[in-house]
Design an enzyme around this catalytic site. Structure first.
Site, PDB file in Angstrom:
ATOM      1  N   HIS A   5     -21.230  41.966  -3.094  1.00  0.00           N
ATOM      2  CA  HIS A   5     -20.680  40.780  -4.116  1.00  0.00           C
ATOM      3  C   HIS A   5     -20.103  39.829  -2.697  1.00  0.00           C
ATOM      4  O   HIS A   5     -19.837  38.400  -3.266  1.00  0.00           O
ATOM      5  CB  HIS A   5     -19.399  41.043  -4.962  1.00  0.00           C
ATOM      6  CG  HIS A   5     -18.938  40.249  -5.656  1.00  0.00           C
ATOM      7  ND1 HIS A   5     -18.319  39.567  -5.403  1.00  0.00           N
ATOM      8  CD2 HIS A   5     -19.951  39.348  -6.557  1.00  0.00           C
ATOM      9  CE1 HIS A   5     -18.182  38.170  -6.310  1.00  0.00           C
ATOM     10  NE2 HIS A   5     -19.282  38.279  -7.288  1.00  0.00           N
TER      11      HIS A   5
ATOM     12  N   HIS B 146     -14.128  28.988  -8.392  1.00  0.00           N
ATOM     13  CA  HIS B 146     -15.203  29.578  -7.806  1.00  0.00           C
ATOM     14  C   HIS B 146     -13.885  30.757  -6.255  1.00  0.00           C
ATOM     15  O   HIS B 146     -13.989  31.809  -6.300  1.00  0.00           O
ATOM     16  CB  HIS B 146     -16.367  29.823  -7.120  1.00  0.00           C
ATOM     17  CG  HIS B 146     -16.730  30.857  -6.768  1.00  0.00           C
ATOM     18  ND1 HIS B 146     -17.451  31.060  -6.195  1.00  0.00           N
ATOM     19  CD2 HIS B 146     -17.208  31.767  -7.920  1.00  0.00           C
ATOM     20  CE1 HIS B 146     -18.189  32.654  -6.543  1.00  0.00           C
ATOM     21  NE2 HIS B 146     -18.361  32.758  -7.024  1.00  0.00           N
TER      22      HIS B 146
ATOM     23  N   LYS C 128     -11.104  32.961  -4.529  1.00  0.00           N
ATOM     24  CA  LYS C 128     -10.467  33.622  -4.810  1.00  0.00           C
ATOM     25  C   LYS C 128      -9.917  33.735  -3.222  1.00  0.00           C
ATOM     26  O   LYS C 128      -9.998  34.179  -3.039  1.00  0.00           O
ATOM     27  CB  LYS C 128     -11.505  35.031  -5.076  1.00  0.00           C
ATOM     28  CG  LYS C 128     -12.886  34.766  -5.745  1.00  0.00           C
ATOM     29  CD  LYS C 128     -14.105  35.437  -5.978  1.00  0.00           C
ATOM     30  CE  LYS C 128     -14.317  35.715  -6.621  1.00  0.00           C
ATOM     31  NZ  LYS C 128     -15.133  34.372  -6.227  1.00  0.00           N
TER      32      LYS C 128
END
Length: 615
Positions: A501, A272, A274
């Site tokens: 987000h 996950h 980034k």
């Protein structure tokens, strides 16, 4: 089983047993279908995902280019609703009724066909195709890179949306929000789009690495300036089996792209993280962010990033892991994080980092990597890493027990049957640590997560909820959690209608004008992301890769961070921290319900006149 609360009543079948684990990503694979089939993975942005292969042309409007279908089942449902919207006026009471969904007072009941949701596709009834609404929007014939979310709601960015000259940035904290299409221009001043990040204004890219969870490689390549589009790119991902094969297929038109698979040896974990590593002719840069590499994440959502300074190359003969180190040991920790992948493809990048001077980094790196850790290794990753940094480097506050903790996220995992199982019994101790004080206060905890009405009135409307994958199966097991919830409101940043987000955590003063610390990270509110103690607290188990940066005032020669209540338009002289939402947080009212993606909403239209009918 049914439960009542101030946030509604939901019913699901009794076969949905209590289980702290997220839905299994290791179930036997099934034939993949288009978004309209209602078939996908039970997943959140921070839980396992079974990414679907591209749909056939027959599954979409003929004039619409074939979309690339990417992401969790919630995102699949958003794609379905955008490709084939159900208008509110077509059936205001039960528009697009499916799967025997029925109204039940203030909440919803799901039929017994939702049995065994944790067992892959077992027990699912055959998918039904939605009858198109007579007033459904028609697709425009246009040329765009394939998108995982359709294009019905896309509007073109204005000509001056991307920077043509060096952007006006506040470099005090190097924390930036993304640009959002459809906002007043002043709220995008000082914000960055991915095209800005990769622009030659920041350096001449020689090679890059993209760590992420979801990829649309055709779209990603288009975000690089034309002169950089053939420069080598390494993609670090967590896909396996069929999903990996589809990612390999995406690379076929791009010989300059290579893949590096992250090892996920513990069930239910995801890659996950980034992050971008950019190697320039002029130096090296690190960007840690919250956006997936898909257009929808850079379009009308609130995202954030930390962009490092340009790190110069060290003089010949002086490279090394400890040379060019920052006061926050950022270089050491970045190297340790990369080495945790045990990936030969990252060896050259590890060496390049050793050859650069990272001494200007003023943030602390907080990563998660899958594993079970004991002894001193327990403090290397996850929330125990955050606890260690807050213990060693944060300053105690005399009235610390009154300084609330604020957590903000876009996905929620299973917390257990009550708050003592993990949230209060474990995670709260981390978030409330401030220096070496022996006092263990229990200050208020405010959890910021969008309500149904926040999503309904957003720029994207209900499909924005595809990136907020809180499921009914998880929510009904932890109704106690909802008393902590606060609305997503971001008027000061202009982003109240751009659903988040981004994921942030902070400790604020009682009047919310000062911060004791601030964290931006990829980690949502889940044990998979942050880790959970085991074996009588002698071991911690982490399932996923996550990455974020912690801001501590001491690294900026401050005692606390002042909060910037009006961060836009950006002022380079501001010393205030640009918190991405309004403080103090606004508590849910008795009428507010947290957004739950896999139940229908048809009693009120969204900003596009549509209702939400999950696939």
């Amino acid at each position: 089983m049914s439960q009542d609360s101030q946030h509604g009543k939901w019913c699901i079948s009794s076969s949905d047993d209590d289980d702290d684990l997220p839905p299994s990503g290791a179930a036997p694979s099934k034939p993949h279908r288009s978004p309209n089939s209602g078939q996908g993975s039970h997943s959140s942005d921070s839980t396992p995902v079974s990414k679907l292969e591209p749909v056939t042309a027959s599954a979409v409007v003929k004039s619409e280019p074939v979309p690339l279908v990417i992401g969790s089942e919630a995102r699949q449902s958003a794609a379905s609703n955008q490709l084939n919207p159900v208008k509110y006026e077509s059936s205001p009471s039960l528009a697009g009724k499916r799967k025997n969904e029925v109204l039940d007072g203030p909440g919803w009941a799901l039929s017994d066909s939702d049995d065994d949701h944790d067992a892959g596709e077992k027990g699912k009834s055959p998918p039904r195709k939605r009858s198109p609404s007579p007033k459904a929007k028609k697709a425009k014939v246009e040329e765009r890179p394939p998108s995982p979310h359709g294009r019905f709601y896309y509007i073109d960015e204005p000509e001056d949306f991307y920077e043509a000259s060096f952007p006006s940035l506040n470099d005090t904290y190097r924390f930036y929000l993304n640009k959002v299409t459809g906002l007043d221009k002043k709220y995008n001043t000082g914000a960055l789009h991915i095209r800005d990040v990769l622009s030659p204004l920041f350096g001449t890219i020689k090679e890059s690495v993209q760590f992420n969870y979801c990829f649309d490689l055709a779209w990603m390549v288009q975000q690089y300036p034309p002169e950089f589009r053939d420069r080598p790119v390494l993609i670090v991902h967590g896909d396996k089996r069929e999903a990996k094969a589809r990612l390999v297929q995406q690379t076929q038109p791009f010989p300059h792209i290579r893949l590096c698979q992250a090892k996920l040896d513990i069930a239910f974990g995801t890659h996950h993280t980034k992050m971008m590593l950019l190697w320039y002719e002029e130096g090296f840069r690190v960007i840690i962010l919250t956006s997936n590499l898909i257009r929808a994440d850079w379009y009308q959502k609130t995202q954030g990033m930390w962009m490092s300074p340009l790190f110069p190359r060290l003089p010949e003969g002086s490279s090394g892991a400890s040379v060019g180190e920052s006061p926050t040991f950022f270089k050491r920790d970045l190297l340790e994080y990369l080495e945790s992948y045990r990936a030969p493809d990252l060896a050259d990048w590890i060496q390049r980092i050793k050859e650069h001077d990272l001494s200007e980094a003023r943030v602390y790196l907080i990563g998660s990597t899958p594993g079970r850790y004991v002894g001193s290794d327990m403090e290397r990753w996850g929330h125990l890493r955050l606890r260690k940094l807050l213990y060693d480097h944060a300053q105690p506050i005399s009235d610390g027990e009154s300084w609330p903790v604020v957590g903000q996220f876009s996905s929620i995992g299973s917390m257990g049957l009550d708050k003592t199982k993990w949230l209060a019994g474990e995670f709260q101790r981390t978030l409330t640590t401030l220096g070496k004080s022996s006092l263990r206060p229990e200050p208020p905890i405010h959890l910021v997560y969008p309500s149904v009405d926040d999503v309904r009135t957003s720029l994207e409307g209900y499909p924005a909820g595809g990136s907020l994958p809180y499921s009914i199966q998880t929510a009904q097991k932890q109704l106690w959690l909802h008393s902590y919830f606060h609305r997503w409101k971001a008027n000061a940043t202009g982003r109240s209608h751009a659903m988040p987000h981004i994921k942030t955590y902070m400790r604020a003063s009682p009047d919310f004008t000062q911060l004791a610390w601030f964290l931006i990270t990829s980690a949502n509110l889940s044990k998979a992301a942050w880790g959970a103690l085991e074996k009588n607290n002698t071991q911690v188990m982490v399932r996923s890769y996550e990455l974020g940066v912690l801001y501590l005032p001491s690294a900026f020669n401050m005692k606390t961070f002042p909060v910037d209540n009006k961060p836009f338009p950006v002022s380079s002289s501001s010393s205030g921290f640009p918190v991405p939402f309004d403080l103090p947080p606004t508590c849910y009212t008795a009428k507010d319900q947290p957004w739950i993606w896999n139940i229908p909403y048809s009693q009120a239209p969204d900003t596009h006149g549509n209702v939400w009918v999950p696939s």
